[in-house]
Scaffold this active site. Structure first.
Site, PDB file in Angstrom:
ATOM      1  N   ASP A  19      18.136  52.154  18.653  1.00  0.00           N
ATOM      2  CA  ASP A  19      19.191  52.904  17.988  1.00  0.00           C
ATOM      3  C   ASP A  19      20.256  53.230  19.035  1.00  0.00           C
ATOM      4  OD1 ASP A  19      20.505  54.679  16.092  1.00  0.00           O
ATOM      5  OD2 ASP A  19      19.634  56.316  17.267  1.00  0.00           O
ATOM      6  N   ASP A  21      23.442  55.981  18.675  1.00  0.00           N
ATOM      7  CA  ASP A  21      23.860  57.388  18.761  1.00  0.00           C
ATOM      8  C   ASP A  21      22.642  58.316  18.851  1.00  0.00           C
ATOM      9  OD1 ASP A  21      27.025  57.711  17.794  1.00  0.00           O
ATOM     10  OD2 ASP A  21      26.031  55.863  17.181  1.00  0.00           O
ATOM     11  N   ASP A 199      16.257  58.442  17.232  1.00  0.00           N
ATOM     12  CA  ASP A 199      16.230  59.905  17.279  1.00  0.00           C
ATOM     13  C   ASP A 199      16.337  60.557  15.910  1.00  0.00           C
ATOM     14  OD1 ASP A 199      19.000  58.998  17.075  1.00  0.00           O
ATOM     15  OD2 ASP A 199      19.494  61.130  17.187  1.00  0.00           O
TER      16      ASP A 199
END
Ligand SMILES: [Mg+2]
Length: 249
Positions: A19, A21, A199
């Site tokens: 991922d 961001d 996240d």
């Protein structure tokens, strides 16, 4: 965080799904404000090279945005949670957009609400519509309810994906887990042990997919997760990837 949560040392014959961001770069107040630094571009390029090309970035961002921010980096990229995907050969795979009329109904319903609440920000990524409330966190429950209602009204073609300070409507059926499976059916990912690092809530699909495949699932930061391992923050993710490269290059 407990030491038992720390992931094992990464191997160069694994397949890396990352991922962006909140995982490789810090989250910014508005989606346009993120900065991709030269150190990160260099780290990803080295990992891509050292692993024989088995690195893909899997983001909620639009592919066009990622291409623009990543500059010279040529690697597999999946955008909008995998709804659009560039494979290792550079071919583009894209799901069909929802009917324009359905999208228009949603944006028209949102227009007066956005005018009333300047802290709410609508991002049209092409296939998905994301309502950001980072600048108005007190509107979280309202924004989530609103988008859930619009998803239900739009019919089965749309589903709601919640994330950090965002409620997003996307065409149903694809997610980051399915995207990992698509990549793993193709070289150079095929046959490798998958790693997924993320996240946010949409990354849970990726964690579940690599757990099924006996891979390495890593959640960045706190919060409930089906991931098997944890890294504390963006800096810890970069260090985990970089340490291994330094010892092997
Ligand atoms: Mg993220």
């Amino acid at each position: 965080m407990a030491r038992a949560d720390l992931p094992p040392a990464p191997q160069l014959d694994w397949a890396y799904f990352l991922d962006v961001d909140g995982t490789l770069i810090e989250i910014a107040d508005t989606p346009d404000a993120v900065r991709v630094d030269a150190a990160l571009l260099d780290l990803i390029a080295r990992l891509h090279r050292a692993s024989g090309g088995a690195v893909a970035l899997v983001s909620g961002r639009a592919l066009s945005f990622m291409r623009q921010r990543l500059g010279r980096l040529r690697l597999p990229l999946a955008g909008q949670h995998g709804l659009e995907r560039r494979d290792a050969r550079g071919r583009l795979h894209r799901v069909a957009a929802a009917p324009a009329a359905a999208r228009r109904t949603i944006t028209q319903a949102l227009a007066p609400i956005l005018a009333r609440h300047p802290g709410l920000l609508l991002e049209d990524k092409g296939l998905t519509l994301a309502l950001h409330y980072r600048l108005a966190p007190h509107l979280a429950a309202y924004a989530q309810r609103l988008m859930a209602r619009l998803a239900a009204a739009a019919g089965s073609g749309f589903e709601l994906q919640l994330g950090k300070r965002v409620a997003e409507l996307k065409p149903a059926g694809t997610n980051k887990g399915k995207t990992v499976e698509h990549y793993l059916a193709e070289p150079p990912f095929k046959g490798r042990r998958p790693v997924f690092i993320g996240d946010d809530l949409n990354d849970e699909h990726g964690f579940a997919a690599v757990n099924r495949l006996r891979g390495v699932s890593i959640k960045v930061g706190r919060g409930r997760s089906c991931a098997r391992y944890r890294l504390r923050d963006v800096a810890a993710v970069r260090a985990w990837l970089a340490d291994t490269l330094q010892s092997r290059e």
